[in-house]
Scaffold this active site. Structure first.
Site, PDB file in Angstrom:
ATOM      1  N   LEU A  23      41.312  32.070  35.729  1.00  0.00           N
ATOM      2  CA  LEU A  23      40.132  32.521  34.971  1.00  0.00           C
ATOM      3  C   LEU A  23      40.450  32.687  33.491  1.00  0.00           C
ATOM      4  O   LEU A  23      39.596  32.449  32.634  1.00  0.00           O
ATOM      5  CB  LEU A  23      39.588  33.838  35.546  1.00  0.00           C
ATOM      6  N   ASP A  42      50.409  37.126  28.940  1.00  0.00           N
ATOM      7  CA  ASP A  42      50.655  36.807  30.351  1.00  0.00           C
ATOM      8  C   ASP A  42      52.159  36.863  30.554  1.00  0.00           C
ATOM      9  O   ASP A  42      52.915  36.948  29.581  1.00  0.00           O
ATOM     10  CB  ASP A  42      50.099  35.410  30.701  1.00  0.00           C
ATOM     11  N   ASN A 120      35.529  42.216  44.320  1.00  0.00           N
ATOM     12  CA  ASN A 120      34.652  42.504  45.461  1.00  0.00           C
ATOM     13  C   ASN A 120      35.444  43.112  46.625  1.00  0.00           C
ATOM     14  O   ASN A 120      34.834  43.684  47.533  1.00  0.00           O
ATOM     15  CB  ASN A 120      33.926  41.243  45.885  1.00  0.00           C
ATOM     16  N   TYR A 144      45.272  45.554  47.769  1.00  0.00           N
ATOM     17  CA  TYR A 144      44.756  44.944  46.540  1.00  0.00           C
ATOM     18  C   TYR A 144      43.396  45.557  46.176  1.00  0.00           C
ATOM     19  O   TYR A 144      43.179  46.003  45.039  1.00  0.00           O
ATOM     20  CB  TYR A 144      44.662  43.428  46.736  1.00  0.00           C
ATOM     21  N   LYS A 148      42.178  48.017  42.944  1.00  0.00           N
ATOM     22  CA  LYS A 148      41.028  47.793  42.058  1.00  0.00           C
ATOM     23  C   LYS A 148      40.121  49.034  42.041  1.00  0.00           C
ATOM     24  O   LYS A 148      39.532  49.367  41.000  1.00  0.00           O
ATOM     25  CB  LYS A 148      40.262  46.546  42.487  1.00  0.00           C
TER      26      LYS A 148
HETATM   27  C1  15L Z   1      39.512  38.065  44.610  1.00  0.00           C
HETATM   28  O1  15L Z   1      39.560  39.222  44.218  1.00  0.00           O
HETATM   29  C2  15L Z   1      40.623  37.126  44.342  1.00  0.00           C
HETATM   30  O2  15L Z   1      41.262  37.381  43.113  1.00  0.00           O
HETATM   31  C3  15L Z   1      40.186  35.679  44.399  1.00  0.00           C
HETATM   32  O3  15L Z   1      41.330  34.860  44.460  1.00  0.00           O
HETATM   33  C4  15L Z   1      39.252  35.397  45.591  1.00  0.00           C
HETATM   34  O4  15L Z   1      39.978  35.478  46.765  1.00  0.00           O
HETATM   35  C5  15L Z   1      38.094  36.352  45.567  1.00  0.00           C
HETATM   36  O5  15L Z   1      38.507  37.695  45.455  1.00  0.00           O
HETATM   37  C6  15L Z   1      37.181  36.231  46.796  1.00  0.00           C
HETATM   38  O6  15L Z   1      36.872  37.237  47.419  1.00  0.00           O
HETATM   39  O7  15L Z   1      36.761  35.117  47.095  1.00  0.00           O
END
Ligand code: 15L
Length: 273
Positions: A23, A42, A120, A144, A148
């Site tokens: 991204l 990065d 998400n 993960y 977030k």
């Molecule tokens: C995310 O948070 C990931 O970074 C991305 O690679 C996708 O897997 C995305 O979610 C998703 O839910 O499709």
């Protein structure tokens, strides 16, 4: 300091973390329109600096490096860190400690706004037949997603305590086209990604807010609560245009098909005892 035209802001020096990622590479040439100088960071190679760009490599877990990264910056688009389910050590280093380092750098150097790439997967444990608003309780689908959710709470703390604005973008599936049936609900087209991040950077008085990062998908799992209009984000794409190509591409039966987080439900643990 940002300058304001009639309704939008422009930043003097904007920091983009995760600039070498999928991204980051999409946003790098587009964010120049929002700032005078674009600082790119990065741990992966960033290539050569174009006019108006600065390259400052830094690992998020390195507090001194991240503090220095924020010097002279007035806004940040934070895409850096671990972007999928991985070991606790890597998530702790980049997404927990690393994000705290970034907000400390922001506080110390007077950064005014952060656009934070949340995910998400903060709400991945809701069923696919439920419709979730940003105000519903979080239900992370792994470490993960949990990291977030921590980031969203950290953003709120730094707004309440230090006045740093953050737009937390719960990004769905940001890819050129939807890769599978689930993405008919979760897709964020790359042009809509650019619209959403640009709107989050340039809208006035965003406070600390959470917005879904998706296109105008007919099958969306998520309901915008008016935040899109406050930011000025108007998605132009709809995953439905790709339905015939991908609607047969389903996850195996089980949580990964039934729950919003999809394949993430079947990942890990990566640190078995
Ligand atoms: C995310 O948070 C990931 O970074 C991305 O690679 C996708 O897997 C995305 O979610 C998703 O839910 O499709």
């Amino acid at each position: 300091m940002p300058t304001a035209s009639t309704t939008t802001l422009r930043w003097s020096r904007l920091l983009l973390t995760g600039a070498a990622g999928h991204l980051g590479r999409v946003l790098r040439p587009r964010l120049k329109a929002c700032c005078d100088v674009l600082r790119l960071s990065d741990v992966m190679p960033l290539g050569d600096a174009a006019p108006g760009e600065e390259l400052v490599p830094a690992a998020l877990g390195d507090k001194a490096a991240v503090m220095a990264l924020c010097a002279g910056v007035d806004a940040i688009v934070h895409l850096g860190g671990v972007s999928t389910e991985k070991s606790w050590e890597s998530i702790l280093d980049a997404n927990i400690a690393g994000l705290l380092h970034l907000y400390e750098g922001a506080r110390a150097h007077g950064v005014r706004r952060v656009v934070f790439a949340s995910s998400n997967h903060v709400t991945g444990f809701y069923r696919q037949d439920e419709v979730v608003s940003p105000r519903d309780p979080v239900r992370p689908d792994g470490l993960y997603g949990l990291s977030k959710a921590f980031g969203e709470n950290l953003a709120q703390l730094y707004f309440d305590k230090h006045g740093i604005e953050t737009v937390c973008l719960r990004i769905g599936t940001a890819t050129p086209t939807p890769p599978d049936a689930r993405a008919l609900a979760t897709w964020l087209s790359l042009p809509d990604l650019v619209r959403l991040v640009t709107a989050s950077l340039t809208a006035a008085d965003v406070g600390c807010t959470i917005a879904w990062g998706m296109s105008a998908n007919t099958r969306a799992f998520w309901r915008d609560d008016g935040t899109w209009a406050r930011l000025g984000y108007q998605p132009q794409d709809n995953a439905e245009a790709h339905a015939a190509a991908v609607q047969h591409l389903l996850q195996p039966e089980g949580p990964q098909r039934d729950l919003q987080g999809g394949a993430f439900l079947a990942r890990g643990p990566y640190d078995p005892s």
